[in-house]
Design a protein around this motif. Structure first.
Motif, PDB file in Angstrom:
ATOM      1  N   TRP A 135      -8.064   2.231   2.166  1.00  0.00           N
ATOM      2  CA  TRP A 135      -8.747   3.490   2.419  1.00  0.00           C
ATOM      3  C   TRP A 135      -8.345   4.042   3.780  1.00  0.00           C
ATOM      4  O   TRP A 135      -7.725   3.354   4.581  1.00  0.00           O
ATOM      5  CB  TRP A 135     -10.261   3.324   2.311  1.00  0.00           C
ATOM      6  N   SER A 179      -2.365  12.255   3.278  1.00  0.00           N
ATOM      7  CA  SER A 179      -3.304  11.309   3.853  1.00  0.00           C
ATOM      8  C   SER A 179      -3.195  11.252   5.360  1.00  0.00           C
ATOM      9  O   SER A 179      -4.091  10.776   6.040  1.00  0.00           O
ATOM     10  CB  SER A 179      -3.089   9.909   3.256  1.00  0.00           C
ATOM     11  N   HIS A 193      -8.262  -3.365  -1.562  1.00  0.00           N
ATOM     12  CA  HIS A 193      -8.863  -2.081  -1.212  1.00  0.00           C
ATOM     13  C   HIS A 193      -8.031  -1.440  -0.102  1.00  0.00           C
ATOM     14  O   HIS A 193      -7.682  -2.100   0.875  1.00  0.00           O
ATOM     15  CB  HIS A 193     -10.304  -2.261  -0.722  1.00  0.00           C
ATOM     16  N   VAL A 249      -8.312   5.872  -2.722  1.00  0.00           N
ATOM     17  CA  VAL A 249      -7.029   5.313  -2.291  1.00  0.00           C
ATOM     18  C   VAL A 249      -6.154   6.447  -1.788  1.00  0.00           C
ATOM     19  O   VAL A 249      -5.861   7.390  -2.532  1.00  0.00           O
ATOM     20  CB  VAL A 249      -6.333   4.573  -3.456  1.00  0.00           C
ATOM     21  N   GLU A 274      -0.217   1.241  -1.527  1.00  0.00           N
ATOM     22  CA  GLU A 274      -1.029   0.209  -2.169  1.00  0.00           C
ATOM     23  C   GLU A 274      -0.148  -0.758  -2.964  1.00  0.00           C
ATOM     24  O   GLU A 274      -0.325  -1.985  -2.903  1.00  0.00           O
ATOM     25  CB  GLU A 274      -2.058   0.865  -3.092  1.00  0.00           C
ATOM     26  N   GLN A 275       0.818  -0.227  -3.688  1.00  0.00           N
ATOM     27  CA  GLN A 275       1.704  -1.062  -4.489  1.00  0.00           C
ATOM     28  C   GLN A 275       2.591  -1.942  -3.603  1.00  0.00           C
ATOM     29  O   GLN A 275       2.842  -3.107  -3.915  1.00  0.00           O
ATOM     30  CB  GLN A 275       2.576  -0.190  -5.401  1.00  0.00           C
ATOM     31  N   ASP A 299      -2.929   6.456  -0.722  1.00  0.00           N
ATOM     32  CA  ASP A 299      -1.486   6.405  -0.957  1.00  0.00           C
ATOM     33  C   ASP A 299      -1.194   5.305  -1.971  1.00  0.00           C
ATOM     34  O   ASP A 299      -1.198   4.118  -1.638  1.00  0.00           O
ATOM     35  CB  ASP A 299      -0.753   6.132   0.361  1.00  0.00           C
ATOM     36  N   ARG A 300      -0.970   5.698  -3.227  1.00  0.00           N
ATOM     37  CA  ARG A 300      -0.727   4.711  -4.292  1.00  0.00           C
ATOM     38  C   ARG A 300       0.553   3.920  -4.040  1.00  0.00           C
ATOM     39  O   ARG A 300       0.649   2.736  -4.362  1.00  0.00           O
ATOM     40  CB  ARG A 300      -0.638   5.429  -5.643  1.00  0.00           C
ATOM     41  N   GLY A 301       1.558   4.578  -3.473  1.00  0.00           N
ATOM     42  CA  GLY A 301       2.806   3.875  -3.189  1.00  0.00           C
ATOM     43  C   GLY A 301       2.609   2.771  -2.167  1.00  0.00           C
ATOM     44  O   GLY A 301       3.135   1.664  -2.316  1.00  0.00           O
ATOM     45  N   ARG A 323       0.578  -4.886  -2.323  1.00  0.00           N
ATOM     46  CA  ARG A 323       0.414  -5.895  -3.365  1.00  0.00           C
ATOM     47  C   ARG A 323       1.699  -6.699  -3.561  1.00  0.00           C
ATOM     48  O   ARG A 323       1.671  -7.933  -3.658  1.00  0.00           O
ATOM     49  CB  ARG A 323       0.010  -5.211  -4.677  1.00  0.00           C
ATOM     50  N   ASP A 358       1.739  11.828  -1.235  1.00  0.00           N
ATOM     51  CA  ASP A 358       0.457  11.234  -0.861  1.00  0.00           C
ATOM     52  C   ASP A 358       0.417  10.920   0.623  1.00  0.00           C
ATOM     53  O   ASP A 358      -0.594  11.115   1.287  1.00  0.00           O
ATOM     54  CB  ASP A 358       0.215   9.938  -1.656  1.00  0.00           C
ATOM     55  N   HIS A 418       6.291   8.261  -2.542  1.00  0.00           N
ATOM     56  CA  HIS A 418       5.021   8.275  -1.839  1.00  0.00           C
ATOM     57  C   HIS A 418       4.936   9.338  -0.768  1.00  0.00           C
ATOM     58  O   HIS A 418       3.902   9.494  -0.130  1.00  0.00           O
ATOM     59  CB  HIS A 418       4.744   6.899  -1.214  1.00  0.00           C
TER      60      HIS A 418
END
Length: 323
Positions: A273, A178, A271, A247, A253-254, A249-251, A257, A174, A171
């Motif tokens: 952002w 960001s 979400h 989004v 976000e994961q 930073d996909r890392g 979750r 990203d 990550h």
């Protein structure tokens, strides 16, 4: 009684200030660059009229566009700081810099298009060039722009360390982008674009002066326009993504979750952002066979980097035996 009740809520309320780190320092540096560029612009235009040099006039008005773009960046910093706590802005003014950066990206694209037009016109209809005057103008402009570039340059922010070492590398790319202050980056690209065109202009002018290759001046203009156009598209893409709440930073976000989900809990909506440089917001909806309080779910995320605003809603999943 009412004032006491309002006072008792203070520790649950937040101020929604999501400005970049060193916001005021960055703003001061941008304004210094504005005044340096504006001074060079005035000197070139005045000298152009005084000595009848079209090269000086053209470069002076060209620098005027960059001075205007840098001024826009400076005004964005000032407005964002002044209205940071204005309740009219639901999530603060942290995105104002991205709006200024997107606007500056469009200005860069227009500058690139103008350079293409002028270069093609001069290839088709060559004009006499006063090489000595033009070289002096290009050299002085290059020095001013290099000074402004040094003033505005910052290394990409690395941000805080990830919560697990093994997923940090995935990550970092990203995460760094960001955290970038797009407003400062846009101002930086303007002075770098001007410096690049000055370097190319010097190369083309030297070729024309030494070997009589008049066509080189227009050719390097086309090369410079292509480089500036590419920078413009990159800035437009990165700042536009923030404005559209993509989004960031996909890392991250994961990881949000995975931390929220357990044997009893499932994330049904998530979400993430960007609110401003280095500030993210997350909103998560969960269903659970053994629901906890929102505060307990938020506690699972408290050490994740840059999560400045988190909202969690939980619904009991009474009809589910297992999730």
């Amino acid at each position: 009684m009412k004032s006491h009740a309002a006072h008792s809520l203070d520790r649950w309320q937040r101020d929604h200030v999501y400005l970049a780190d060193r916001h005021d320092k960055r703003a001061r540096r941008v304004w210094i660059a504005v005044w340096l560029t504006a001074a060079m612009m005035v000197a070139e235009i005045a000298a152009g009229y005084a000595f009848g040099s079209m090269a000086l006039l053209a470069d002076g008005w060209h620098m005027a566009t960059h001075a205007g773009a840098l001024g826009l960046a400076g005004l964005a910093y000032r407005y964002a700081a002044r209205h940071a706590r204005n309740a009219h802005f639901s999530f603060g003014t942290g995105k104002l810099g991205d709006l200024a950066a997107f606007t500056n990206a469009i200005v860069l694209a227009l500058i690139a298009a103008f350079i293409v037009y002028e270069s093609v016109r001069r290839l088709l209809m060559p004009e006499p060039i006063n090489y000595d005057d033009a070289l002096i103008v290009a050299a002085v402009g290059l020095l001013i722009n290099l000074g402004c570039a040094a003033l505005l340059h910052e290394k990409a922010a690395g941000g805080a360390a990830a919560d697990h070492g093994h997923d940090r590398a995935s990550h970092d790319h990203d995460h760094g982008h960001s955290h970038r202050d797009h407003n400062l980056h846009g101002a930086y690209l303007h002075v770098i674009a001007d410096a690049a065109t000055s370097v190319l202009a010097i190369a083309g002018l030297l070729a024309g002066r030494l070997w009589g290759w008049a066509w080189m001046d227009a050719t390097v203009g086309l090369i410079g326009a292509a480089v500036i156009g590419r920078w413009s598209l990159g800035l437009m893409k990165s700042s536009g993504a923030v404005l559209l709440d993509a989004v960031p930073d996909r890392g991250l976000e994961q990881r949000i979750r995975s931390r929220l989900e357990s044997d009893a809990d499932r994330v049904t909506d998530l979400h993430l952002w960007r609110l401003g440089p280095g500030h993210y917001a997350a909103m998560a909806s969960l269903v659970s066979t053994a629901p906890q309080t929102p505060a307990q779910y938020k506690a699972r995320l408290q050490d994740l980097p840059s999560l400045s605003h988190v909202t969690v809603e939980v619904e009991p999943c009474e009809i589910c035996e297992t999730l």
